[in-house]
Design a protein around this motif. Structure first.
Motif, PDB file in Angstrom:
ATOM      1  N   LEU A  70      17.308  47.350 -11.586  1.00 36.90           N
ATOM      2  CA  LEU A  70      17.801  48.429 -10.728  1.00 36.90           C
ATOM      3  C   LEU A  70      17.881  49.739 -11.494  1.00 36.90           C
ATOM      4  O   LEU A  70      17.412  50.774 -11.008  1.00 36.90           O
ATOM      5  N   SER A  71      18.451  49.719 -12.687  1.00 30.37           N
ATOM      6  CA  SER A  71      18.548  50.966 -13.462  1.00 30.37           C
ATOM      7  C   SER A  71      17.169  51.487 -13.847  1.00 30.37           C
ATOM      8  O   SER A  71      16.931  52.695 -13.848  1.00 30.37           O
ATOM      9  N   SER A  72      16.236  50.595 -14.146  1.00 35.23           N
ATOM     10  CA  SER A  72      14.872  51.006 -14.484  1.00 35.23           C
ATOM     11  C   SER A  72      14.181  51.657 -13.295  1.00 35.23           C
ATOM     12  O   SER A  72      13.511  52.691 -13.432  1.00 35.23           O
ATOM     13  N   LEU A  73      14.359  51.069 -12.120  1.00 36.98           N
ATOM     14  CA  LEU A  73      13.746  51.640 -10.926  1.00 36.98           C
ATOM     15  C   LEU A  73      14.340  53.006 -10.599  1.00 36.98           C
ATOM     16  O   LEU A  73      13.610  53.960 -10.284  1.00 36.98           O
ATOM     17  N   LEU A  74      15.661  53.132 -10.693  1.00 34.41           N
ATOM     18  CA  LEU A  74      16.304  54.424 -10.429  1.00 34.41           C
ATOM     19  C   LEU A  74      15.869  55.469 -11.447  1.00 34.41           C
ATOM     20  O   LEU A  74      15.659  56.642 -11.104  1.00 34.41           O
ATOM     21  N   LEU A  75      15.702  55.060 -12.686  1.00 34.74           N
ATOM     22  CA  LEU A  75      15.228  55.985 -13.717  1.00 34.74           C
ATOM     23  C   LEU A  75      13.786  56.413 -13.441  1.00 34.74           C
ATOM     24  O   LEU A  75      13.438  57.579 -13.628  1.00 34.74           O
ATOM     25  N   ASP A  76      12.955  55.476 -12.968  1.00 41.64           N
ATOM     26  CA  ASP A  76      11.577  55.833 -12.606  1.00 41.64           C
ATOM     27  C   ASP A  76      11.545  56.845 -11.465  1.00 41.64           C
ATOM     28  O   ASP A  76      10.726  57.765 -11.459  1.00 41.64           O
ATOM     29  N   TYR A  77      12.422  56.675 -10.495  1.00 38.57           N
ATOM     30  CA  TYR A  77      12.457  57.605  -9.369  1.00 38.57           C
ATOM     31  C   TYR A  77      13.117  58.931  -9.730  1.00 38.57           C
ATOM     32  O   TYR A  77      12.935  59.919  -9.030  1.00 38.57           O
ATOM     33  N   SER A  78      13.894  58.970 -10.790  1.00 39.98           N
ATOM     34  CA  SER A  78      14.575  60.216 -11.153  1.00 39.98           C
ATOM     35  C   SER A  78      13.743  61.089 -12.082  1.00 39.98           C
ATOM     36  O   SER A  78      14.151  62.205 -12.393  1.00 39.98           O
ATOM     37  N   THR A  79      12.598  60.597 -12.528  1.00 39.50           N
ATOM     38  CA  THR A  79      11.740  61.399 -13.398  1.00 39.50           C
ATOM     39  C   THR A  79      10.435  61.738 -12.682  1.00 39.50           C
ATOM     40  O   THR A  79       9.907  60.917 -11.928  1.00 39.50           O
TER      41      THR A  79
ATOM     42  N   GLY B 273       6.435  62.424 -12.159  1.00 39.31           N
ATOM     43  CA  GLY B 273       5.238  61.796 -12.708  1.00 39.31           C
ATOM     44  C   GLY B 273       5.115  60.335 -12.361  1.00 39.31           C
ATOM     45  O   GLY B 273       5.658  59.861 -11.369  1.00 39.31           O
ATOM     46  N   THR B 274       4.381  59.623 -13.205  1.00 36.55           N
ATOM     47  CA  THR B 274       4.073  58.220 -12.928  1.00 36.55           C
ATOM     48  C   THR B 274       5.332  57.374 -13.029  1.00 36.55           C
ATOM     49  O   THR B 274       6.268  57.756 -13.707  1.00 36.55           O
ATOM     50  N   PRO B 275       5.417  56.256 -12.420  1.00 37.98           N
ATOM     51  CA  PRO B 275       4.428  55.580 -11.584  1.00 37.98           C
ATOM     52  C   PRO B 275       4.519  55.954 -10.105  1.00 37.98           C
ATOM     53  O   PRO B 275       3.646  55.588  -9.331  1.00 37.98           O
TER      54      PRO B 275
END
Length: 147
Positions: free
Chosen positions: A44-53, A55-57
């Motif tokens: 969950l934290s990884s997914l939220l971090l991906d959406y908060s930055t 660029g990719t993915p």
């Protein structure tokens, strides 16, 4: 709860609509991550971090990034300072993007300030008009006395 959150994570990865994604991110805020297992909490934290930055993915829009940052900060407050510090350090490495972000922040702040002033003026006008109308109208508008 872990199975439910894992399903939500899977759904979040598949959503392509910005508005639906924002609604999901707002709804995730009610989940207490202390009740989750380590693996689910990390996903969950990884997914939220991906959406908060940017660029990719996922290439999220600005609104999605802002909601993901709010959700991440509310769900995992223990890492807020370190995430903010690292974000600031990387922003300093990219002065053009920092300038564009500052311009956007300034524009939004000025617009919000003028909307605030406008709403204050409207409220002030309404309160003045209601006081004036109260003084102009007598207490009994229709005096039904027969002479």
């Amino acid at each position: 709860l872990n199975m439910f959150v894992n399903e939500v994570i899977r759904q979040l990865k598949a959503i392509s609509s910005e508005q639906a994604l924002i609604e999901y991110l707002k709804a995730i805020r009610v989940i207490n991550p202390t009740l989750l297992g380590r693996k689910t909490k990390l996903r969950l934290s990884s997914l939220l971090l991906d959406y908060s930055t940017p660029g990719t993915p996922y290439y999220p829009t600005r609104r999605v990034r802002e909601e993901a940052k709010k959700t991440l900060d509310l769900s995992f407050p223990e890492g807020r300072l370190s995430r903010s510090t690292i974000n600031l350090m990387f922003r300093l490495l990219h002065p053009y993007q920092t300038t564009v972000s500052f311009y956007y922040w300034l524009k939004v702040t000025i617009i919000n300030f003028f909307w605030f002033l406008f709403s204050l003026l409207v409220l002030l006008r309404v309160s003045i008009l209601s006081k004036v109308k109260g003084k102009l109208l007598p207490t009994s508008v229709h005096n039904n006395t027969t002479e």
